[in-house]
Design a protein around this motif. Structure first.
Motif, PDB file in Angstrom:
ATOM      1  N   ASP A 107       0.847  -1.196   0.000  1.00 60.19           N
ATOM      2  CA  ASP A 107       0.000   0.000   0.000  1.00 60.19           C
ATOM      3  C   ASP A 107       0.885   1.249   0.000  1.00 60.19           C
ATOM      4  O   ASP A 107       1.064   1.920   1.012  1.00 60.19           O
ATOM      5  CB  ASP A 107      -0.918  -0.026   1.228  1.00 60.19           C
ATOM      6  N   GLU A 108       1.429   1.580  -1.155  1.00 60.28           N
ATOM      7  CA  GLU A 108       2.445   2.628  -1.257  1.00 60.28           C
ATOM      8  C   GLU A 108       1.934   4.023  -0.879  1.00 60.28           C
ATOM      9  O   GLU A 108       2.679   4.833  -0.348  1.00 60.28           O
ATOM     10  CB  GLU A 108       3.022   2.657  -2.672  1.00 60.28           C
ATOM     11  N   ASP A 109       0.656   4.329  -1.179  1.00 62.77           N
ATOM     12  CA  ASP A 109       0.135   5.652  -0.850  1.00 62.77           C
ATOM     13  C   ASP A 109      -0.498   5.705   0.543  1.00 62.77           C
ATOM     14  O   ASP A 109      -1.046   6.734   0.944  1.00 62.77           O
ATOM     15  CB  ASP A 109      -0.873   6.130  -1.901  1.00 62.77           C
TER      16      ASP A 109
ATOM     17  N   GLY B   1      -4.836   2.753   2.973  1.00 61.04           N
ATOM     18  CA  GLY B   1      -5.579   1.653   3.579  1.00 61.04           C
ATOM     19  C   GLY B   1      -6.079   0.612   2.609  1.00 61.04           C
ATOM     20  O   GLY B   1      -6.826  -0.292   2.992  1.00 61.04           O
ATOM     21  N   ALA B   2      -5.674   0.705   1.337  1.00 61.45           N
ATOM     22  CA  ALA B   2      -6.101  -0.274   0.338  1.00 61.45           C
ATOM     23  C   ALA B   2      -5.057  -0.391  -0.760  1.00 61.45           C
ATOM     24  O   ALA B   2      -4.370   0.580  -1.101  1.00 61.45           O
ATOM     25  CB  ALA B   2      -7.445   0.123  -0.260  1.00 61.45           C
ATOM     26  N   ILE B   3      -4.910  -1.590  -1.305  1.00 59.74           N
ATOM     27  CA  ILE B   3      -4.004  -1.833  -2.418  1.00 59.74           C
ATOM     28  C   ILE B   3      -4.812  -1.713  -3.702  1.00 59.74           C
ATOM     29  O   ILE B   3      -5.726  -2.517  -3.942  1.00 59.74           O
ATOM     30  CB  ILE B   3      -3.366  -3.231  -2.314  1.00 59.74           C
ATOM     31  N   ASP B   4      -4.501  -0.693  -4.502  1.00 64.94           N
ATOM     32  CA  ASP B   4      -5.265  -0.508  -5.733  1.00 64.94           C
ATOM     33  C   ASP B   4      -4.639  -1.299  -6.881  1.00 64.94           C
ATOM     34  O   ASP B   4      -3.618  -1.961  -6.718  1.00 64.94           O
ATOM     35  CB  ASP B   4      -5.410   0.976  -6.089  1.00 64.94           C
ATOM     36  N   ASN B   5      -5.278  -1.193  -8.032  1.00 63.20           N
ATOM     37  CA  ASN B   5      -4.845  -1.979  -9.182  1.00 63.20           C
ATOM     38  C   ASN B   5      -3.429  -1.617  -9.608  1.00 63.20           C
ATOM     39  O   ASN B   5      -2.633  -2.490  -9.982  1.00 63.20           O
ATOM     40  CB  ASN B   5      -5.824  -1.758 -10.347  1.00 63.20           C
ATOM     41  N   GLU B   6      -3.091  -0.338  -9.567  1.00 65.64           N
ATOM     42  CA  GLU B   6      -1.756   0.098  -9.966  1.00 65.64           C
ATOM     43  C   GLU B   6      -0.693  -0.412  -8.997  1.00 65.64           C
ATOM     44  O   GLU B   6       0.405  -0.795  -9.409  1.00 65.64           O
ATOM     45  CB  GLU B   6      -1.707   1.627 -10.046  1.00 65.64           C
ATOM     46  N   GLU B   7      -1.006  -0.407  -7.712  1.00 66.34           N
ATOM     47  CA  GLU B   7      -0.064  -0.914  -6.709  1.00 66.34           C
ATOM     48  C   GLU B   7       0.153  -2.407  -6.879  1.00 66.34           C
ATOM     49  O   GLU B   7       1.257  -2.915  -6.668  1.00 66.34           O
ATOM     50  CB  GLU B   7      -0.574  -0.589  -5.304  1.00 66.34           C
ATOM     51  N   LEU B   8      -0.910  -3.102  -7.278  1.00 65.65           N
ATOM     52  CA  LEU B   8      -0.787  -4.535  -7.537  1.00 65.65           C
ATOM     53  C   LEU B   8       0.105  -4.764  -8.755  1.00 65.65           C
ATOM     54  O   LEU B   8       0.943  -5.673  -8.769  1.00 65.65           O
ATOM     55  CB  LEU B   8      -2.167  -5.148  -7.759  1.00 65.65           C
ATOM     56  N   LYS B   9      -0.034  -3.909  -9.779  1.00 69.38           N
ATOM     57  CA  LYS B   9       0.812  -4.013 -10.976  1.00 69.38           C
ATOM     58  C   LYS B   9       2.278  -3.801 -10.613  1.00 69.38           C
ATOM     59  O   LYS B   9       3.160  -4.519 -11.085  1.00 69.38           O
ATOM     60  CB  LYS B   9       0.393  -2.965 -12.013  1.00 69.38           C
ATOM     61  N   LYS B  10       2.537  -2.802  -9.769  1.00 63.83           N
ATOM     62  CA  LYS B  10       3.915  -2.512  -9.358  1.00 63.83           C
ATOM     63  C   LYS B  10       4.519  -3.696  -8.610  1.00 63.83           C
ATOM     64  O   LYS B  10       5.708  -3.999  -8.757  1.00 63.83           O
ATOM     65  CB  LYS B  10       3.946  -1.268  -8.479  1.00 63.83           C
ATOM     66  N   CYS B  11       3.684  -4.350  -7.810  1.00 63.64           N
ATOM     67  CA  CYS B  11       4.133  -5.532  -7.067  1.00 63.64           C
ATOM     68  C   CYS B  11       4.636  -6.592  -8.035  1.00 63.64           C
ATOM     69  O   CYS B  11       5.712  -7.162  -7.851  1.00 63.64           O
ATOM     70  CB  CYS B  11       2.990  -6.076  -6.220  1.00 63.64           C
ATOM     71  N   PHE B  12       3.872  -6.840  -9.116  1.00 62.16           N
ATOM     72  CA  PHE B  12       4.263  -7.853 -10.090  1.00 62.16           C
ATOM     73  C   PHE B  12       5.465  -7.408 -10.920  1.00 62.16           C
ATOM     74  O   PHE B  12       6.302  -8.226 -11.300  1.00 62.16           O
ATOM     75  CB  PHE B  12       3.094  -8.193 -11.004  1.00 62.16           C
TER      76      PHE B  12
END
Length: 240
Positions: free
Chosen positions: A52-54, A57-68
């Motif tokens: 949750d970079e920002d 309180g939630a992992i958004d789609n872009e944060e999930l993309k960055k994870c991958f």
């Protein structure tokens, strides 16, 4: 009945697990483990915050993309979308902490069923991606715990409790829990007013109100029972 291919894989994995059986004798034995389960799950908070970079309180789609991207895995927009939808249970376009817990437990259930052959399907690719996320999660958690000089929480034991509890409830081993199965399980505990208790518990689990509870629905109910959601609400109020 499973609605998506990913859910069908979850059912298959649970049915294989059910064939092994369960040592659980009553639903009360699960309730007694709530304090330890609560402590174990809260240790995942640091890992959630890494994704949750920002810090909203939630992992958004872009944060999930960055994870991958960090994992250097090739994936399609369709694969990301399907995975995100599977985790974003409330469909609020963000994976909250309790949904993250559910993701980790689904990984535990599916991790031994990852494909190892040519021509893998979309669903198999998703399972592979989730499994890699689990490895990253373990690595991050180990670093965090080493820095904080904490002991490694036995998350596998916690996740096994979830799986074991579901297997105990799923009497006919079809990968779902029905009202009748819930009543039977609660009756085995010998409690008074067991029918009323069973119905209340079942209603809390049956999120889509279709009369059948999947493992994913069961996990979301479990986070409520343990108190993960309550803790999240308290934190939000304090920050506000």
């Amino acid at each position: 009945m499973a609605e998506t291919k990913l859910e069908a894989k979850m059912v298959e994995a649970m049915q294989r697990r059910a064939s092994v059986g369960t040592a659980m004798k009553s639903f009360n034995s699960v309730i007694l483990k709530f304090p330890k389960i609560d402590e174990s799950l809260r240790n995942c908070k640091a890992v959630f915050e890494q994704f949750d970079e920002d810090s909203n309180g939630a992992i958004d789609n872009e944060e999930l993309k960055k994870c991958f991207n960090k994992l250097q895995i090739s994936f399609t927009e369709e694969e990301i979308s399907d995975l995100f939808k599977a985790c974003d249970f409330n469909q609020n376009m963000g994976i909250k902490f309790n949904e993250f817990i559910v993701l980790l437990c689904l990984v535990y259930l599916l991790k031994d069923n990852a494909p190892g052959h040519e021509g893998v399907s979309l669903t198999q690719n998703l399972i592979h991606l989730i499994s890699v996320c689990f490895k990253l999660y373990v690595a991050v958690l180990n670093i965090y715990l080493e820095k904080s000089r904490m002991g490694m929480p036995n998350l596998e034991a916690t996740f096994e409790t979830f799986v074991d509890a579901f297997v105990f409830l799923d009497k006919n081993k079809d990968g779902f829990v029905s009202k009748n199965e819930m009543v039977q399980a609660i009756n085995e505990s010998g409690e008074r007013s067991s029918g009323r208790i069973a119905m209340k518990r079942f209603e809390e689990m049956d999120w889509d109100k279709n009369g059948s509870v999947s493992f994913k629905e069961f996990l979301f109910a479990f986070t409520n029972w343990v108190g993960i959601d309550d803790a999240e609400d308290d934190e939000d109020e304090e920050e506000g």
